[in-house]
Design a protein around this motif. Structure first.
Motif, PDB file in Angstrom:
ATOM      1  N   ALA A  22      -4.790  -0.034  -9.696  1.00  0.00           N
ATOM      2  CA  ALA A  22      -6.030  -0.585  -9.152  1.00  0.00           C
ATOM      3  C   ALA A  22      -6.773   0.421  -8.295  1.00  0.00           C
ATOM      4  O   ALA A  22      -8.002   0.360  -8.199  1.00  0.00           O
ATOM      5  N   PHE A  23      -6.038   1.372  -7.693  1.00  0.00           N
ATOM      6  CA  PHE A  23      -6.680   2.330  -6.787  1.00  0.00           C
ATOM      7  C   PHE A  23      -6.874   3.706  -7.404  1.00  0.00           C
ATOM      8  O   PHE A  23      -7.235   4.636  -6.706  1.00  0.00           O
ATOM      9  N   LYS A  24      -6.673   3.821  -8.708  1.00  0.00           N
ATOM     10  CA  LYS A  24      -6.911   5.114  -9.360  1.00  0.00           C
ATOM     11  C   LYS A  24      -8.398   5.417  -9.381  1.00  0.00           C
ATOM     12  O   LYS A  24      -9.219   4.562  -9.656  1.00  0.00           O
TER      13      LYS A  24
ATOM     14  N   LYS B   2       1.019  -1.777 -10.285  1.00  0.00           N
ATOM     15  CA  LYS B   2      -0.272  -2.460 -10.460  1.00  0.00           C
ATOM     16  C   LYS B   2      -1.234  -2.101  -9.331  1.00  0.00           C
ATOM     17  O   LYS B   2      -2.443  -1.980  -9.558  1.00  0.00           O
ATOM     18  N   ILE B   3      -0.708  -1.931  -8.122  1.00  0.00           N
ATOM     19  CA  ILE B   3      -1.561  -1.490  -7.012  1.00  0.00           C
ATOM     20  C   ILE B   3      -2.021  -0.052  -7.250  1.00  0.00           C
ATOM     21  O   ILE B   3      -3.193   0.281  -7.051  1.00  0.00           O
TER      22      ILE B   3
ATOM     23  N   THR C 195      10.599  -6.535  -9.919  1.00  0.00           N
ATOM     24  CA  THR C 195      10.518  -7.067 -11.282  1.00  0.00           C
ATOM     25  C   THR C 195       9.080  -7.308 -11.740  1.00  0.00           C
ATOM     26  O   THR C 195       8.781  -7.210 -12.930  1.00  0.00           O
ATOM     27  N   THR C 196       8.187  -7.593 -10.800  1.00  0.00           N
ATOM     28  CA  THR C 196       6.790  -7.825 -11.177  1.00  0.00           C
ATOM     29  C   THR C 196       6.002  -6.527 -11.325  1.00  0.00           C
ATOM     30  O   THR C 196       4.839  -6.556 -11.748  1.00  0.00           O
ATOM     31  N   GLY C 197       6.620  -5.401 -10.951  1.00  0.00           N
ATOM     32  CA  GLY C 197       5.916  -4.124 -11.059  1.00  0.00           C
ATOM     33  C   GLY C 197       4.711  -4.044 -10.141  1.00  0.00           C
ATOM     34  O   GLY C 197       3.712  -3.397 -10.465  1.00  0.00           O
TER      35      GLY C 197
ATOM     36  N   GLY D 146       0.788  -1.225   0.000  1.00  0.00           N
ATOM     37  CA  GLY D 146       0.000   0.000   0.000  1.00  0.00           C
ATOM     38  C   GLY D 146       0.818   1.271   0.000  1.00  0.00           C
ATOM     39  O   GLY D 146       0.250   2.363   0.048  1.00  0.00           O
ATOM     40  N   VAL D 147       2.154   1.168  -0.054  1.00  0.00           N
ATOM     41  CA  VAL D 147       3.000   2.356  -0.159  1.00  0.00           C
ATOM     42  C   VAL D 147       3.606   2.410  -1.561  1.00  0.00           C
ATOM     43  O   VAL D 147       3.596   1.421  -2.300  1.00  0.00           O
ATOM     44  N   ASN D 148       4.174   3.574  -1.907  1.00  0.00           N
ATOM     45  CA  ASN D 148       4.587   3.843  -3.287  1.00  0.00           C
ATOM     46  C   ASN D 148       5.945   3.280  -3.693  1.00  0.00           C
ATOM     47  O   ASN D 148       6.545   3.757  -4.670  1.00  0.00           O
ATOM     48  N   ALA D 149       6.432   2.284  -2.976  1.00  0.00           N
ATOM     49  CA  ALA D 149       7.684   1.615  -3.343  1.00  0.00           C
ATOM     50  C   ALA D 149       7.758   0.288  -2.596  1.00  0.00           C
ATOM     51  O   ALA D 149       7.127   0.143  -1.541  1.00  0.00           O
TER      52      ALA D 149
END
Length: 312
Positions: free
Chosen positions: A310-312, A306-307, A300-302, A271-274
């Motif tokens: 999903a929350f945009k 992707k999270i 590597t999976t990015g 849930g954090v940006n890294a």
């Protein structure tokens, strides 16, 4: 790719962390670099003792450490030159692609939220842990300690985060997500679970399979089990005790051997940006190696991207 590792965090630092970094190095590609954050005057002699070329790693020198018993928020603010604070500053500046530590877990959570921030749309980040399955697979449980008190919409989001991790990092297609409860029936539970159940039942954001009970932790009814952090932490500590008890009783069992925390590395902060991974305070070299590989897989999976999508 640059994977940041706090060398000074943990009960057996810096030796266990250095040995873990050495063990991880052969498993990384030439484009995947480890950045060791800590006291180079302690790190480099350990590398030399093990016949390891120090040029394989990058280094950020600091002698300041956040102790395991220090207040997380105060320590982050008052010790800007600590290995944890420096690691998060580098992560925030984009000079690291991930950061992992077996140090003060509270400081790691606070540092993650203060530095790279919570992903917009997410109410609270969560901690996850891995559950060995009797069938041989591995499941995921969220939250296991970051949020002792939760509301229904927070648990719904934990389901999304856990499902995304299970699918993208663990390679589980259409993960089965369940709500931890005191019964399988729809109408069972306390106020939190009763309010959460219909939200999960109606969502199209993950594959909800209903309630599960404590006895279902290690079977295949669910790939992702959602609960508040208080419940999750109690179950995590209980599960960790199984491995210790089998050792004390002189029992050798392949299934209970899989409860050894060393096999999984650490707990991803979702849930954090890294990518951020928190290791066990008693992390051994094997655990540190797996924590590094876990960090690599999250990059590597990015997963974070992707999270965010999903929350945009």
């Amino acid at each position: 790719m640059k994977i940041g590792l706090d060398i000074m965090g943990g009960d057996y630092a810096p030796k266990a962390n250095v040995l873990g970094a050495i063990a991880a190095h052969p498993l990384l590609s030439p484009k995947e670099h480890l950045v060791l954050i800590g006291d180079t005057q302690q790190i480099k002699p350990l590398l030399s003792e093990n016949g390891f070329n120090p040029d394989h790693f990058e280094y950020i020198h600091t002698e300041e450490v956040i102790g395991m018993g220090e207040h997380p928020t105060k320590a982050i603010v008052q010790k800007p030159n600590s290995s944890i604070s420096i690691g998060f500053n580098l992560l925030k500046e984009g000079k690291l692609d991930s950061f992992a530590s077996a140090g003060n877990s509270g400081a790691m959570l606070v540092g993650a939220v203060f530095s790279v921030k919570t992903i917009p749309g997410i109410i609270r980040p969560c901690l996850s842990t891995f559950l060995p399955k009797l069938s041989g697979g591995v499941g995921l449980m969220v939250d296991v300690g970051a949020n002792a008190d939760c509301k229904p919409d927070i648990l719904l989001q934990f389901g999304i985060l856990g499902s995304l991790y299970a699918e993208n990092v663990m390679g589980i297609n259409t993960p089965k997500v369940a709500l931890m409860n005191i019964g399988e029936e729809d109408e069972k539970g306390n106020m939190l679970s009763l309010a959460t159940f219909p939200l999960m039942k109606d969502t199209q954001l993950f594959n909800f399979v209903g309630n599960v009970e404590g006895r279902d932790l290690f079977n295949d009814k669910a790939d992702v089990i959602v609960c508040d952090g208080f419940t999750g932490n109690v179950m995590l500590k209980l599960a960790e005790s199984f491995y210790v008890l089998t050792l004390k009783r002189g029992l050798k069992d392949e299934f209970f051997d899989r409860f050894n925390y060393e096999n999984y590395g650490g707990s991803p902060v979702l849930g954090v940006n890294a990518p951020v991974v928190i290791g066990h305070g008693i992390s051994s070299p094997l655990a540190v190696k797996n924590m590094i590989m876990q960090s690599r897989d999250m990059i590597t999976t990015g997963l974070v991207g992707k999270i965010q999508a999903a929350f945009k």
